[in-house]
Design an enzyme around this catalytic site. Structure first.
Site, PDB file in Angstrom:
ATOM      1  N   THR A 340      48.699  39.137  42.278  1.00 47.71           N
ATOM      2  CA  THR A 340      49.368  38.198  42.960  1.00 47.71           C
ATOM      3  C   THR A 340      48.079  37.316  44.252  1.00 47.71           C
ATOM      4  OG1 THR A 340      49.539  40.345  44.622  1.00 47.71           O
ATOM      5  CG2 THR A 340      50.896  40.043  42.820  1.00 47.71           C
ATOM      6  N   CYS A 341      48.309  36.756  45.412  1.00 50.17           N
ATOM      7  CA  CYS A 341      47.824  36.624  46.292  1.00 50.17           C
ATOM      8  C   CYS A 341      47.486  37.288  47.580  1.00 50.17           C
ATOM      9  CB  CYS A 341      48.243  35.018  47.006  1.00 50.17           C
ATOM     10  SG  CYS A 341      47.803  33.529  45.778  1.00 50.17           S
ATOM     11  N   ASP A 342      47.810  39.123  47.441  1.00 47.25           N
ATOM     12  CA  ASP A 342      46.973  40.018  48.397  1.00 47.25           C
ATOM     13  C   ASP A 342      46.417  40.335  48.210  1.00 47.25           C
ATOM     14  OD1 ASP A 342      48.346  41.662  50.462  1.00 47.25           O
ATOM     15  OD2 ASP A 342      50.278  41.986  50.292  1.00 47.25           O
TER      16      ASP A 342
END
Ligand SMILES: Cc1ncc(COP(=O)(O)O)c(C=O)c1O
Length: 395
Positions: A340-342
């Protein structure tokens, strides 16, 4: 892990894609058998919350397990297995097979549960009032608070009546015309301090003594017409993720001795709610490297599974699931990240993997069956892992 097992995991991943959560039903059966052998007088109610995969439930069901559920969804997962049975058998089944072990139940859940002959836990007066209003026909188990010191996941700050209030709560329930069947406790999950169990047993013994002194009638009548009280020793049975975890055998020995010493002369039905113990070691995750970079001199691998997905157990269950490569190579400290983008989606800054792995290479993590898939999300649009089953047939 044997070479044959590695081969099988790779074949399954090639066939099904990744991330792939592989359930070995032979291990499930062995875990269940070990529990029954070492605690022969304790009926396990598998805590569905640890892993509610329907095929896992089916295997546990076929083995003769009972079930601990915490929501109507989980209740239905179990009930599905018996829907076609005759009414009488179904009623007995419910009685013997399901405990709704969530002390807090919304009104509408109570209304739904009332027609079933089912055990439910409670630990406060407001809940008793709700039960009286919406589910007066269920059997009640009072959950008490016991020390959770030395357990990986602490539960006592949220659940359990103070032992000093226990007899008064039982008196309140009886005064409302409700049926109290027994007492439960939970020592905290992944319990490595067996004194917690011994304290729970001793608290329960004192409470039952006072209940008898005050002439309160609690318990149920079993199929042979005997009056029995339920002693529910909860979950917490530890899994040897690392060598420092004490053995289940040592715990079972202590439990058998203390239960016999305290309750040997009483008519007691002992039950437990093991979750982790049944499923943790039965599952392996296969995940794929989808990206690679060198950051500050350290190799970083980006995988198609992460902490919003199967590795969510790192967050909620405080466990780590070391990653291994199928390929050989000198092990170096690497960072592993989810897809994910986290940046929170960091599996580890200190996994030990070969540094020459390539995009599309596969990795695996063992003992990842409990509180992992159960709390996985599809955050960022990355779906939860597919599930594959091995050794499903033949109990
Ligand atoms: C009420 C209850 N019973 C049983 C369990 C299962 O515990 P474990 O997985 O430690 O055996 C839990 C876990 O949180 C729980 O809350």
């Amino acid at each position: 892990m044997t070479e044959t097992r590695k081969q099988l995991l790779q074949e399954l991943a090639a066939k099904n894609g990744t991330p792939l959560f592989v359930v070995d039903h032979e291990v499930l059966r062995n875990n269940f058998k070990e529990f029954r052998e070492k605690l022969p007088d304790v009926q396990p109610y598998f805590a569905v919350k640890a892993n509610s995969n329907p095929e896992i439930i089916k295997t546990m069901f076929d083995l003769g397990s009972s079930f601990d559920v915490a929501s109507i969804y989980e209740f239905k997962l179990i009930y599905k297995n018996i829907e076609t049975w005759p009414d009488k058998e179904r009623q007995d089944f419910i009685w013997d097979k399901i405990i709704y072990a969530n002390t807090i139940k919304p009104f509408k859940v109570l209304t739904k549960l009332n027609p079933y002959k089912i055990l439910v836990t409670f630990d406060n007066i407001e809940e008793l009032k709700k039960i009286k209003q919406r589910a007066p026909d269920v059997g009640l188990i009072l959950r008490i608070r016991v020390p959770n010191t030395g357990s990986m996941v602490e539960l006592s700050s949220k659940f359990g009546a103070h032992p000093g209030e226990a007899v008064d709560l039982i008196a309140e329930a009886i005064g409302m015309g409700l049926d109290v069947e027994g007492i439960s406790f939970h020592v905290g999950s992944q319990c490595n301090n067996f004194d917690n169990y011994l304290q729970g047993l001793n608290f329960t013994h004192s409470i039952l003594k006072e209940v008898a002194l005050r002439n309160f009638e609690i318990g149920f009548t079993d199929k042979e017409g005997k009056k029995k009280k339920v002693l529910d020793i909860g979950g917490g049975f530890p899994v040897k993720y690392t060598p420092d975890v004490k053995s289940f055998s040592a715990l079972a020995k202590k439990l058998n001795l203390e239960i016999k010493r305290l309750f040997g002369k009483d008519n007691i039905q002992v039950i437990a709610e093991p979750g982790r113990f049944m499923v943790a070691t039965a599952c392996t995750l296969v995940t794929k490297i989808i990206g690679k970079s060198i950051r500050d001199g350290k190799t970083c691998y980006y995988l198609d599974d992460g902490v919003y997905h199967t590795f969510s157990g790192q967050v909620y269950d405080h466990q780590h699931y070391p990653l291994h490569a199928f390929k050989d190579g000198e092990l170096k400290l690497c960072a592993t990240f989810g897809p994910t983008c986290d940046a929170f989606d960091t599996i580890s800054l200190a996994d030990e993997l070969p540094e020459d792995l390539q995009i599309d290479d596969l990795l695996y993590a063992e003992n990842i069956g409990a509180y992992t898939l159960a709390s996985a999300t599809d955050f960022n649009g990355f779906p939860v892992a597919k599930v594959a089953h091995i050794n499903r047939e033949n109990i």
